[in-house]
Write a protein that holds these residues in place. Structure first.
Motif, short mmCIF file in Angstrom:
data_model
loop_
_atom_site.label_atom_id
_atom_site.label_comp_id
_atom_site.label_asym_id
_atom_site.label_seq_id
_atom_site.Cartn_x
_atom_site.Cartn_y
_atom_site.Cartn_z
N PRO A 53 0.75 -0.82 -0.36
CA PRO A 53 0.26 0.26 -0.15
C PRO A 53 0.47 0.87 -0.06
N PRO A 54 0.12 2.20 -0.60
CA PRO A 54 1.57 3.52 -0.25
C PRO A 54 1.44 4.30 1.26
N PRO A 55 2.22 5.08 1.43
CA PRO A 55 2.13 5.51 2.47
C PRO A 55 1.09 6.16 3.70
N GLY A 56 0.83 5.94 4.58
CA GLY A 56 -0.04 6.38 4.83
C GLY A 56 -1.28 5.54 4.82
N ALA A 57 -1.54 5.12 4.20
CA ALA A 57 -2.74 3.82 3.80
C ALA A 57 -3.03 2.51 4.56
N SER A 58 -4.05 1.84 4.77
CA SER A 58 -4.62 0.52 5.70
C SER A 58 -3.23 -0.13 4.99
N PRO A 59 -3.07 -1.28 5.95
CA PRO A 59 -1.95 -2.12 5.79
C PRO A 59 -2.98 -3.58 5.09
N TYR A 60 -4.38 -3.34 4.89
CA TYR A 60 -5.25 -4.14 4.99
C TYR A 60 -5.58 -3.88 3.46
N PRO A 61 -5.77 -5.69 2.54
CA PRO A 61 -6.50 -5.50 1.31
C PRO A 61 -7.44 -4.34 1.03
N GLY A 62 -7.85 -4.74 -0.18
CA GLY A 62 -8.83 -4.44 -0.22
C GLY A 62 -9.33 -2.66 -1.02
N LEU A 63 -9.61 -2.30 -2.36
CA LEU A 63 -8.91 -1.29 -2.72
C LEU A 63 -10.57 -0.31 -2.94
N GLU A 64 -12.42 -1.34 -2.23
CA GLU A 64 -12.77 -0.52 -2.56
C GLU A 64 -13.90 -1.21 -2.13
N CYS A 65 -14.91 -0.73 -1.73
CA CYS A 65 -16.25 -0.47 -0.45
C CYS A 65 -17.27 -0.50 -0.39
N SER A 66 -18.26 -1.45 -0.42
CA SER A 66 -19.97 -0.09 -0.22
C SER A 66 -20.16 -0.16 1.76
N GLY A 67 -20.83 0.63 2.03
CA GLY A 67 -21.74 0.46 3.29
C GLY A 67 -21.96 1.88 4.25
N ARG A 68 -22.11 2.31 5.29
CA ARG A 68 -22.75 3.10 5.55
C ARG A 68 -21.67 4.05 6.79
N ILE A 69 -21.88 5.15 5.98
CA ILE A 69 -20.84 6.51 7.27
C ILE A 69 -21.29 5.68 8.70
N ALA A 70 -19.97 6.04 9.65
CA ALA A 70 -20.67 5.47 10.88
C ALA A 70 -19.97 6.89 11.28
N ALA A 71 -19.05 7.81 11.48
CA ALA A 71 -18.78 8.76 11.83
C ALA A 71 -18.01 10.02 10.77
N LEU A 72 -17.69 11.06 10.80
CA LEU A 72 -17.25 12.24 10.27
C LEU A 72 -15.81 12.53 10.55
N GLY A 73 -15.23 12.97 9.40
CA GLY A 73 -13.71 13.74 10.88
C GLY A 73 -13.72 14.97 10.40
N PRO A 74 -13.22 16.07 10.67
CA PRO A 74 -12.76 17.48 11.24
C PRO A 74 -12.60 17.76 9.47
N GLY A 75 -13.60 18.80 9.07
CA GLY A 75 -14.06 19.47 7.46
C GLY A 75 -14.49 18.60 6.63
N VAL A 76 -15.27 17.54 6.91
CA VAL A 76 -15.96 17.25 6.46
C VAL A 76 -17.56 17.36 6.43
N SER A 77 -17.41 18.04 4.54
CA SER A 77 -19.46 18.79 4.23
C SER A 77 -19.53 17.41 3.44
N GLY A 78 -21.04 17.93 3.63
CA GLY A 78 -21.59 17.38 1.92
C GLY A 78 -21.94 15.99 1.98
N TRP A 79 -22.01 14.63 3.40
CA TRP A 79 -21.33 13.79 3.85
C TRP A 79 -22.07 13.75 5.27
N ALA A 80 -23.63 13.09 5.54
CA ALA A 80 -24.26 12.63 7.31
C ALA A 80 -23.34 11.28 7.34
N VAL A 81 -23.86 11.29 8.47
CA VAL A 81 -24.18 9.40 9.62
C VAL A 81 -25.32 8.55 8.50
N GLY A 82 -25.01 7.54 8.83
CA GLY A 82 -26.22 7.54 7.99
C GLY A 82 -25.88 6.80 5.76
#
Length: 329
Positions: A53-82
């Motif tokens: 993986p590139p520096p700083g990326a998760s060490p686990y495999p998987g280049l795509e996913c689907s799911g539900r947003i559980a939390a938002l970090g600072p500076g994120v707009s346009g998305w909501a939990v759920g």
């Protein structure tokens, strides 16, 4: 949480479903509870120890996913939990949770099942960026897709047909070619029995392909150049046939042709965000309208990632192989 880890590189048995720390979303990131991920050739290479993986990326495999947003970090707009989303990742999709740069999130298209949405980010971004943003495929032109029955191939067929192009594909069996034809492919070439250079020339009255999407690399380089039309564009996105080949520059000059070679994983965040935005603008309406759809071969439990890797390595599938997280669908 649990994730697929790779304690030591090796065969499919090297993939271990293990308990690991939960990720924490940073500045500009969202935390996604993963419903499903998809298996890509890059994951196989990472498991074998050839594609870190590139520096700083998760060490686990998987280049795509689907799911539900559980939390938002600072500076994120346009998305909501759920929010139900799918995402392009530098890694970490084979897990119950993953932190994602907000610019790499996409809403699940209306009419697409949340699990099957995991089959979309990598293929749509790869095809749209290479075939349309770089190679500028236009209505009436001919696209040649190597590996037409792969995840990328099945999406390339559909998107090219949606814009009015003619599509030629190579695949290794009659059954795979039939599936490509069902998706709209016009010219079917069995690479085990036919010479794709001769076939593409014959099908285009000697003109050749305007754009070639190639996953083979060195093995097909010379024949791809032979297959190009005047002003043709060759987009190389894989190295399954080796990394070093001989290029006939005279042939390339004579056709005023161009070659590009790209990958998505290590691109800067801004570049990936631009590709994701273009996909949302151009591809998502086609999905909503039903003109394009994800092609899924099978769904397996994420904890059984080893079996999924064996399926992909055996190349017996058509479209994508998905990994479904426990109790999430």
């Amino acid at each position: 949480m649990h994730a697929i880890t790779i304690p030591e590189p090796g065969g499919p048995e090297a993939l271990v479903w293990d308990e690991v720390p939960d990720p924490v979303p940073g500045e500009g990131e969202a935390l996604v509870e993963v419903v499903a991920s998809a298996v890509n050739r890059a994951d196989v290479l990472q498991r074998q120890g050839f594609y870190n993986p590139p520096p700083g990326a998760s060490p686990y495999p998987g280049l795509e996913c689907s799911g539900r947003i559980a939390a938002l970090g600072p500076g994120v707009s346009g998305w909501a939990v759920g929010d139900e989303v799918c995402a392009l990742l530098p890694g970490g999709g084979y897990a119950e949770k993953v932190a994602v740069a907000a610019g790499q999130l996409l809403p699940v298209p209306e009419g697409v099942d949340l699990v099957r949405a995991a089959a979309l980010p990598e293929v749509t971004c790869t095809v749209w960026s290479n075939v349309f943003m770089i190679s500028h495929l236009r209505p009436g032109e001919t696209l040649l897709v190597h590996g037409g029955s792969s995840g990328i191939g099945t999406m390339a067929i559909q998107l090219a047909k949606a814009v009015g192009a003619m599509v030629a594909v190579t695949a290794g069996s009659k059954e795979k070619l039939e599936r490509c034809a069902e998706l709209g492919a016009d010219i079917l070439i069995n690479y085990r029995e036919q010479d794709f250079v001769a076939e593409i020339k014959q099908a285009t009255d000697g003109a050749g392909a305007d754009v070639i999407l190639d996953n083979m690399g060195a093995k097909y380089l010379d024949r791809n150049v032979q297959s190009l039309a005047v002003n043709g564009r060759l987009a190389i996105i894989g190295m399954q046939g080796g990394v070093k080949g001989e290029l006939n520059i005279g042939a390339l000059l004579g056709k005023r042709a161009a070659i590009s070679a790209t990958s998505l994983r290590a691109r800067p965040l801004g570049e990936k965000a631009s590709i994701v935005a273009a996909v949302r603008e151009h591809v998502w309406p086609l999905l909503v309208a039903g003109h394009v759809r994800p092609v899924v071969d099978r769904e397996l439990p994420m904890s059984d990632a080893a079996t999924a890797h064996r399926v992909v390595e055996d190349s017996g599938h058509v479209g994508k192989v998905l990994l479904v997280a426990p109790d999430r669908a």
